[in-house]
Write a protein that holds these residues in place. Structure first.
Motif, PDB file in Angstrom:
ATOM      1  N   GLY A   1      46.816  91.336   5.189  1.00  0.00           N
ATOM      2  CA  GLY A   1      47.009  90.273   4.074  1.00  0.00           C
ATOM      3  C   GLY A   1      46.672  88.659   4.231  1.00  0.00           C
ATOM      4  N   ILE A   2      45.286  88.774   5.181  1.00  0.00           N
ATOM      5  CA  ILE A   2      44.746  86.945   5.441  1.00  0.00           C
ATOM      6  C   ILE A   2      43.831  87.125   5.257  1.00  0.00           C
ATOM      7  CG2 ILE A   2      45.175  87.314   8.224  1.00  0.00           C
ATOM      8  CD1 ILE A   2      45.888  84.384   7.751  1.00  0.00           C
ATOM      9  N   SER A   3      42.493  86.924   4.838  1.00  0.00           N
ATOM     10  CA  SER A   3      41.563  86.204   4.993  1.00  0.00           C
ATOM     11  C   SER A   3      41.113  85.299   5.402  1.00  0.00           C
ATOM     12  CB  SER A   3      40.466  86.602   3.566  1.00  0.00           C
ATOM     13  OG  SER A   3      39.545  86.273   3.645  1.00  0.00           O
ATOM     14  N   LEU A   4      39.950  85.023   6.341  1.00  0.00           N
ATOM     15  CA  LEU A   4      39.123  84.092   7.385  1.00  0.00           C
ATOM     16  C   LEU A   4      38.371  83.833   7.545  1.00  0.00           C
ATOM     17  CD1 LEU A   4      41.452  85.596  10.788  1.00  0.00           C
ATOM     18  CD2 LEU A   4      41.799  82.705   9.353  1.00  0.00           C
ATOM     19  N   ALA A   5      38.005  81.967   7.991  1.00  0.00           N
ATOM     20  CA  ALA A   5      36.738  81.594   7.550  1.00  0.00           C
ATOM     21  C   ALA A   5      36.455  80.832   9.050  1.00  0.00           C
ATOM     22  CB  ALA A   5      35.980  81.118   6.764  1.00  0.00           C
ATOM     23  N   GLY A   6      35.470  80.578   9.710  1.00  0.00           N
ATOM     24  CA  GLY A   6      35.553  79.578  10.920  1.00  0.00           C
ATOM     25  C   GLY A   6      34.348  79.293  10.910  1.00  0.00           C
ATOM     26  N   SER A   7      33.978  78.024  11.363  1.00  0.00           N
ATOM     27  CA  SER A   7      32.373  77.833  12.018  1.00  0.00           C
ATOM     28  C   SER A   7      33.276  76.155  12.653  1.00  0.00           C
ATOM     29  CB  SER A   7      31.692  77.030  10.804  1.00  0.00           C
ATOM     30  OG  SER A   7      32.145  76.230   9.992  1.00  0.00           O
ATOM     31  N   MET A   8      32.043  75.761  13.894  1.00  0.00           N
ATOM     32  CA  MET A   8      31.672  74.636  14.138  1.00  0.00           C
ATOM     33  C   MET A   8      30.640  73.777  13.830  1.00  0.00           C
ATOM     34  SD  MET A   8      30.989  72.375  16.952  1.00  0.00           S
ATOM     35  CE  MET A   8      30.240  73.508  18.381  1.00  0.00           C
ATOM     36  N   THR A   9      30.518  72.687  13.388  1.00  0.00           N
ATOM     37  CA  THR A   9      29.321  72.039  13.616  1.00  0.00           C
ATOM     38  C   THR A   9      28.621  71.607  14.340  1.00  0.00           C
ATOM     39  OG1 THR A   9      29.239  72.898  10.905  1.00  0.00           O
ATOM     40  CG2 THR A   9      27.619  71.335  11.882  1.00  0.00           C
ATOM     41  N   PRO A  10      27.743  71.505  15.703  1.00  0.00           N
ATOM     42  CA  PRO A  10      28.039  70.625  16.933  1.00  0.00           C
ATOM     43  C   PRO A  10      27.003  69.062  16.341  1.00  0.00           C
ATOM     44  CG  PRO A  10      26.551  71.654  17.264  1.00  0.00           C
ATOM     45  CD  PRO A  10      27.085  72.361  15.936  1.00  0.00           C
ATOM     46  N   ALA A  11      27.861  68.139  16.706  1.00  0.00           N
ATOM     47  CA  ALA A  11      26.884  66.935  16.489  1.00  0.00           C
ATOM     48  C   ALA A  11      25.420  66.582  17.749  1.00  0.00           C
ATOM     49  CB  ALA A  11      27.749  65.409  16.281  1.00  0.00           C
ATOM     50  N   LYS A  12      25.121  65.550  18.192  1.00  0.00           N
ATOM     51  CA  LYS A  12      24.317  65.161  18.602  1.00  0.00           C
ATOM     52  C   LYS A  12      25.241  64.966  20.321  1.00  0.00           C
ATOM     53  CE  LYS A  12      20.208  63.359  16.010  1.00  0.00           C
ATOM     54  NZ  LYS A  12      19.910  62.810  16.115  1.00  0.00           N
ATOM     55  N   GLU A  13      26.666  64.151  19.499  1.00  0.00           N
ATOM     56  CA  GLU A  13      27.160  63.971  21.049  1.00  0.00           C
ATOM     57  C   GLU A  13      27.861  64.334  20.963  1.00  0.00           C
ATOM     58  OE1 GLU A  13      28.076  60.018  21.053  1.00  0.00           O
ATOM     59  OE2 GLU A  13      26.136  58.966  21.525  1.00  0.00           O
ATOM     60  N   ILE A  14      28.496  65.545  22.230  1.00  0.00           N
ATOM     61  CA  ILE A  14      29.696  66.096  21.742  1.00  0.00           C
ATOM     62  C   ILE A  14      30.922  66.247  22.506  1.00  0.00           C
ATOM     63  CG2 ILE A  14      30.383  68.907  23.392  1.00  0.00           C
ATOM     64  CD1 ILE A  14      27.864  68.513  21.538  1.00  0.00           C
ATOM     65  N   GLY A  15      31.216  66.802  20.967  1.00  0.00           N
ATOM     66  CA  GLY A  15      33.247  65.732  20.980  1.00  0.00           C
ATOM     67  C   GLY A  15      34.074  66.549  21.655  1.00  0.00           C
ATOM     68  N   GLY A  16      33.603  68.048  21.992  1.00  0.00           N
ATOM     69  CA  GLY A  16      34.918  69.035  22.390  1.00  0.00           C
ATOM     70  C   GLY A  16      35.065  70.152  21.594  1.00  0.00           C
ATOM     71  N   ASP A  17      35.501  70.507  20.045  1.00  0.00           N
ATOM     72  CA  ASP A  17      36.175  71.196  19.306  1.00  0.00           C
ATOM     73  C   ASP A  17      36.353  72.490  19.878  1.00  0.00           C
ATOM     74  OD1 ASP A  17      36.524  68.499  17.759  1.00  0.00           O
ATOM     75  OD2 ASP A  17      35.568  69.837  15.662  1.00  0.00           O
TER      76      ASP A  17
END
Length: 633
Positions: free
Chosen positions: A416-432
């Protein structure tokens, strides 16, 4: 009169197992496993209170009465063999079903022949055959169950007695014994729940203890051996292990080298030394030997990238193959140290204190805290590579390594669910941070969060958040309770100036229901296919770690979704993406994007949004991490 009183007790006693089953289901016992038991309880009530009375008034149906009784005993035997074999190490043997059904069919044939073809006194034959069949069921139960119980044997024996001595009193003994068996099942389940609650509290205390120790000692990554030694000491003392070691993977030589050891560690290679070799000698042996044999347990764990839990080493051939050392290894836990697709090494924890064996809780804690070892190895690597750079830049890079190692590497598949996710890091890390959790109730946990601050401090907070969240989800009740406990844990272990926003969704693939709890995170964008409209939902709540008790501020909510709907979650790096004119992408552009691309698949929406942000920035440097999580229904 006494006879009528005894007969009137049949329906009452027969209903007791059904009553116990309803109590269990009301108490949230796993429903799927209890449905056969509920069906048996219903059959028992109907059979003893309705059908038998009806048959007593119609002599032509008397043949069905004993057949129905034997069928009840067959069902009872099936249920308990299946129930008790859940604990067995070896798979249950399926052939018992065929044998028991054949015995039941033989009884039906003998019953029909003796009642409808032959004449008295051959009616004694089906009685004897029925007793033999029930006795055969009892023997099958004894041979197949994990731990045969006397109360189950009594059910079969009381039935045989009531068959020959056709008196209501003996029938009552039989029915009362079944009721007692169901009551014992319920009491055992309650005792198990109590043990799980106690175990959960112990795990939480142990989890807090280890997190606190890690935070105090694992903070300087320039000295690899000191950091690893502190990690092994904290972990082993936390779970009361006698020894632990880390085997580092040498990609060039294609072998594992033992890097650091805590306690009396017996090397996991075959050797000829005596069982009681001096501790320092054992340490020298372990540190000098390399593992390159493909049948070695360390090699298998590292190459498969799957943790290994050996509660009883004396039953594992891989341990027995170590020769004289096998006698000193009672229990063992191995966990691979992976960073993305890169193998860094294997963590080994050996032998519990006081001659005990490792439990599943110990195995879980080792898995949970192995990320610290991975963080140490990658952080040290980053420090060594950048030893000539400024400390600030090195910390930012370390934060990236720490944070990236916690992100999921595989998107789960649920109905019942389709997922997608990603984290694109920056030069300065924010901790996502985003994560997918397989919850113990069979549901899927979907998490997205953002830690304040940058560099190593943010990475350490994220690691602690990861550990606390996974610890709570081991005994998951709902997202609200999990985040209340996580906030309580986190608030006492991070700086007053740091906090973490978080959204925790729970997807039930059976009821297709979506619930969530928010701790001060960004808006939730929900496109409703049926209405062709977009809802912008303020997630609400307060960020984790800002106050000690958030139980009166956050709450769990429902999000009604239907097939075709789209839900987009994001961190502030999306809306705060800026172009060369210092204009921000903003929430309105994001809403317009969702309305435009909602018909695409989850992963296509993710890729399209990344491309949209890149086009909008038009070459401007990325200032913060960009994390996107798409749910498609």
């Amino acid at each position: 009169m006494i006879y009528n009183i005894l007969l009137s007790l049949f329906p009452l006693l027969s209903a007791f197992p059904l009553f116990m089953m309803l109590v269990e289901l009301h108490g949230k016992r796993p429903a799927a496993r209890q449905l056969p038991w509920l069906a048996f309880a219903c059959y028992m009530v109907l059979w003893n209170s309705v059908f038998t009375r009806f048959m007593a008034e119609h002599p032509v149906l008397w043949t069905l009465n004993p057949i129905g009784d034997i069928f009840m005993m067959l069902s009872f035997m099936f249920l308990f063999v299946r129930e008790e074999n859940r604990k067995a190490v070896e798979p249950i043997r399926k052939s018992y079903r065929v044998r028991s059904i054949v015995a039941f069919l033989i009884y039906i044939v003998s019953n029909v022949v003796c009642f409808h073809i032959l004449r008295p006194p051959v009616f004694l034959i089906p009685l004897i055959v029925g007793a033999l069949v029930v006795f055969y069921f009892d023997r099958l139960y004894s041979s197949l169950s994990y731990y045969p119980k006397t109360r189950i044997h009594l059910v079969f024996y009381f039935f045989i007695i009531s068959t020959f001595l056709v008196l209501p009193l003996f029938r009552l003994f039989f029915i009362a014994q079944i009721g007692y068996v169901f009551m014992c099942r319920y009491r055992n389940w309650i005792a198990h729940k109590d043990r799980m609650i106690v175990q959960h509290d112990e795990e939480r205390k142990m989890n807090h203890k280890i997190v606190t120790k890690m935070g105090e000692t694992v903070n300087d990554f320039s000295d690899l051996h000191e950091s690893l030694q502190n990690f092994l000491t904290n972990l082993a003392q936390g779970i009361e292990a006698k020894s632990a070691a880390i085997y580092i993977w040498d990609e060039k030589e294609q072998l594992f080298r033992c890097s650091d050891i805590y306690g009396v560690f017996f090397p996991l290679v075959r050797g000829n030394e005596m069982s009681f070799t001096h501790v320092e000698t054992l340490k020298e042996i372990a540190l000098s030997q390399n593992i390159s044999e493909h049948d070695n347990i360390v090699w298998e764990c590292g190459m498969s990238r799957i943790g290994t839990y050996v509660p009883f080493a004396s039953q594992d051939g891989r341990i027995l193959s170590l020769g004289s050392r096998a006698a000193n290894i009672r229990s063992l836990i191995l966990e691979p140290l992976n960073f993305n697709q890169q193998l860094l090494g294997v963590l080994v924890v050996e032998n519990k204190l006081y001659e005990r064996y490792f439990s599943e809780s110990d195995y879980y804690l080792v898995q949970n805290f192995a990320h610290y070892a991975t963080m140490i190895l990658k952080a040290n690597e980053a420090v060594m590579e950048r030893q000539n750079q400024a400390r600030t830049q090195a910390e930012l890079q370390l934060g990236f390594h720490i944070q990236s190692g916690l992100l999921p590497h595989k998107i789960p598949e649920f109905d019942g669910i389709s997922l997608a996710g990603s984290m694109t890091p920056a030069k300065e890390i924010g901790g996502d941070y985003f994560d997918f959790l397989n919850l113990p109730n069979g549901n899927l946990g979907i998490v997205i969060g953002d830690v304040s601050g940058k560099g190593v401090p943010a990475g350490m907070v994220m690691t602690s958040l990861y550990a606390f969240l996974h610890a709570e989800c081991r005994y998951f009740v709902n997202s609200y309770r999990a985040l209340v406990r996580v906030n309580s844990d986190l608030a006492g272990h991070i700086s007053e100036t740091m906090f973490a926003s978080l959204l925790f969704f729970e997807w039930n693939p059976r009821s297709k229901a979506l619930h969530y709890t928010s701790c001060g995170h960004e808006h939730i964008l929900h496109f409703k296919k049926m209405d062709n409209s977009l809802d912008t939902i303020k997630s609400g709540g307060i960020a984790l770690g800002m106050i000690d008790d958030n139980s009166k501020i956050i709450r769990e909510k429902s999000l009604i979704v239907r097939p075709g709907d789209t839900v987009l979650l994001y961190t502030d790096g999306v809306t705060e993406t800026a172009n060369e004119k210092r204009e921000m992408f903003g929430l309105e552009r994001l809403k317009a994007f969702v309305e435009k691309y909602q018909a695409l698949s989850a992963n296509e929406i993710r890729l399209a949004l990344l491309e949209e942000l890149k086009s909008f920035a038009h070459g401007a440097p990325q200032a913060d991490d960009i994390t996107i999580l798409v749910m498609k229904f």
